[in-house]
Design an enzyme around this catalytic site. Structure first.
Site, PDB file in Angstrom:
ATOM      1  N   GLU A 196       0.110  -9.226  -2.693  1.00 23.37           N
ATOM      2  CA  GLU A 196      -0.930  -8.405  -2.906  1.00 23.37           C
ATOM      3  C   GLU A 196      -2.059  -8.574  -1.910  1.00 23.37           C
ATOM      4  O   GLU A 196      -2.588  -7.773  -1.172  1.00 23.37           O
ATOM      5  CB  GLU A 196      -1.401  -8.126  -4.036  1.00 23.37           C
ATOM      6  CG  GLU A 196      -0.460  -7.436  -5.008  1.00 23.37           C
ATOM      7  CD  GLU A 196      -0.230  -6.018  -4.970  1.00 23.37           C
ATOM      8  OE1 GLU A 196      -1.356  -5.330  -4.264  1.00 23.37           O
ATOM      9  OE2 GLU A 196       0.697  -5.305  -5.154  1.00 23.37           O
ATOM     10  N   HIS A 248       2.944  -3.670   2.818  1.00 20.29           N
ATOM     11  CA  HIS A 248       4.024  -4.215   1.973  1.00 20.29           C
ATOM     12  C   HIS A 248       5.266  -3.918   2.703  1.00 20.29           C
ATOM     13  O   HIS A 248       6.240  -4.697   2.611  1.00 20.29           O
ATOM     14  CB  HIS A 248       4.069  -3.494   0.482  1.00 20.29           C
ATOM     15  CG  HIS A 248       2.911  -3.919  -0.389  1.00 20.29           C
ATOM     16  ND1 HIS A 248       2.921  -5.169  -0.795  1.00 20.29           N
ATOM     17  CD2 HIS A 248       2.156  -3.375  -1.200  1.00 20.29           C
ATOM     18  CE1 HIS A 248       2.021  -5.527  -1.765  1.00 20.29           C
ATOM     19  NE2 HIS A 248       1.551  -4.292  -2.014  1.00 20.29           N
ATOM     20  N   HIS A 277      -2.669  -0.393   2.995  1.00 21.21           N
ATOM     21  CA  HIS A 277      -2.067  -1.629   2.219  1.00 21.21           C
ATOM     22  C   HIS A 277      -0.646  -1.254   1.905  1.00 21.21           C
ATOM     23  O   HIS A 277       0.071  -2.254   2.077  1.00 21.21           O
ATOM     24  CB  HIS A 277      -3.080  -1.591   0.842  1.00 21.21           C
ATOM     25  CG  HIS A 277      -2.555  -2.273  -0.320  1.00 21.21           C
ATOM     26  ND1 HIS A 277      -2.928  -3.666  -0.516  1.00 21.21           N
ATOM     27  CD2 HIS A 277      -1.326  -2.100  -1.233  1.00 21.21           C
ATOM     28  CE1 HIS A 277      -2.359  -4.057  -1.475  1.00 21.21           C
ATOM     29  NE2 HIS A 277      -1.556  -3.487  -2.115  1.00 21.21           N
ATOM     30  N   GLU A 278      -0.130  -0.072   1.508  1.00 22.11           N
ATOM     31  CA  GLU A 278       0.899   0.136   1.099  1.00 22.11           C
ATOM     32  C   GLU A 278       2.031  -0.004   2.251  1.00 22.11           C
ATOM     33  O   GLU A 278       3.239  -0.638   2.054  1.00 22.11           O
ATOM     34  CB  GLU A 278       1.195   1.719   0.794  1.00 22.11           C
ATOM     35  CG  GLU A 278       0.562   1.875  -0.684  1.00 22.11           C
ATOM     36  CD  GLU A 278       0.898   0.787  -1.848  1.00 22.11           C
ATOM     37  OE1 GLU A 278       1.806   0.396  -1.719  1.00 22.11           O
ATOM     38  OE2 GLU A 278      -0.053   0.578  -2.567  1.00 22.11           O
TER      39      GLU A 278
END
Length: 275
Positions: A201, A147, A143-144
């Site tokens: 997100e 980004h 997920h990070e």
């Protein structure tokens, strides 16, 4: 955090031909993780400033004796990160050559981050308090990393620059200009302080799901992470928040599992004997 941002004007950016306009920073992959983005702040400026800020954090943690103190955690985070980073070329081949860095900070904070340009940090509280398995930790790191691949910080800063200039997107791209912009303030707000938008997100959730599947981590674990977050009381209400609620995230992740499970099935045997 403070970064080494310089003050730039919209006129200067336009004159130098540095405004990228509307484009997508990534290819879509199996989950179609692509969207037209408004990008007017130069990527090189964002990455350089993020690297400076990251180094300051490393120095501060080193002086406090909180940098990479748990060897087992450092080994886990590095091993999982390497597998995920090896898959980023599916979304953007240039990211394979980013100067990636991975570090673990001793802290009770339940958090992790990936700064622009591939600067990863994991707080030990994330692993301790959620009791994360390797698959679950891969979900968070995926997920990070997503980004950073999508350049969400750069996108938010670009939106803020246009807003501060009092220009519409159309006006900005047409060459209208305003006063000087203090990108230091923009960076501190949008890279390190304020949350990403719901759209960003959600994008990071789904792209991260595909990254972990391609790296041989079970994408079903991403759902487990948010269930644990709910139990820890970190989810918050969706109303009045820029983040999706945990229930929404879980539903969205589950809806994309059919797209990524075949990728996981194809990859898992390759990594069966590795962390």
């Amino acid at each position: 955090m403070r970064t080494g941002w310089v003050s730039l004007s919209l006129a200067a950016l336009l004159g130098a031909g540095l405004i990228s306009g509307c484009q997508s920073t990534t290819y879509g992959g199996a989950t179609h993780s692509s969207r037209s983005q408004f990008l007017m702040v130069p990527s090189a400026e964002v990455n350089q400033s993020a690297a400076l800020a990251y180094n300051k954090e490393l120095t501060k943690a080193r002086e406090a004796g909180t940098l990479n103190t748990n060897k087992a955690y450092v080994a886990r985070v590095n091993a999982i990160s390497r597998r995920l980073i090896a898959q980023v070329g599916v979304f953007r081949p240039d990211a394979l050559s980013w100067p990636w860095q991975v570090n673990v900070f001793q802290s009770d904070e339940v958090n992790a981050f990936c700064m622009p340009g591939g600067k990863i940090g994991v707080y030990s509280g994330l692993i301790d308090k959620l009791k994360l398995t390797d698959d679950e930790l891969a979900a968070v790191l995926g997920h990070e990393i997503s980004h950073a691949l999508r350049e969400h910080s750069r996108e938010q800063m670009s939106q803020e620059v246009a807003k501060q200039e009092g220009l519409s997107i159309v006006g900005a791209l047409a060459g209208l200009s305003g006063g000087a912009i203090d990108l230091a303030n923009v960076a501190s707000k949008f890279v390190f302080t304020l949350p990403f938008s719901r759209t960003m997100e959600s994008e990071a959730d789904i792209m991260g799901l595909e990254l972990m599947a391609r790296a041989g981590y079970n994408p079903e674990a991403a759902v487990d992470v948010w269930r644990k977050m709910e139990q820890l009381g970190k989810s918050g209400a969706e109303l009045l928040s820029t983040h999706p609620s945990s229930a929404t995230r879980i539903q969205d992740l589950q809806s994309h599992l059919p797209q990524v499970m075949p990728l996981y099935e194809a990859a898992k045997n390759k990594y069966r004997s590795t962390p």
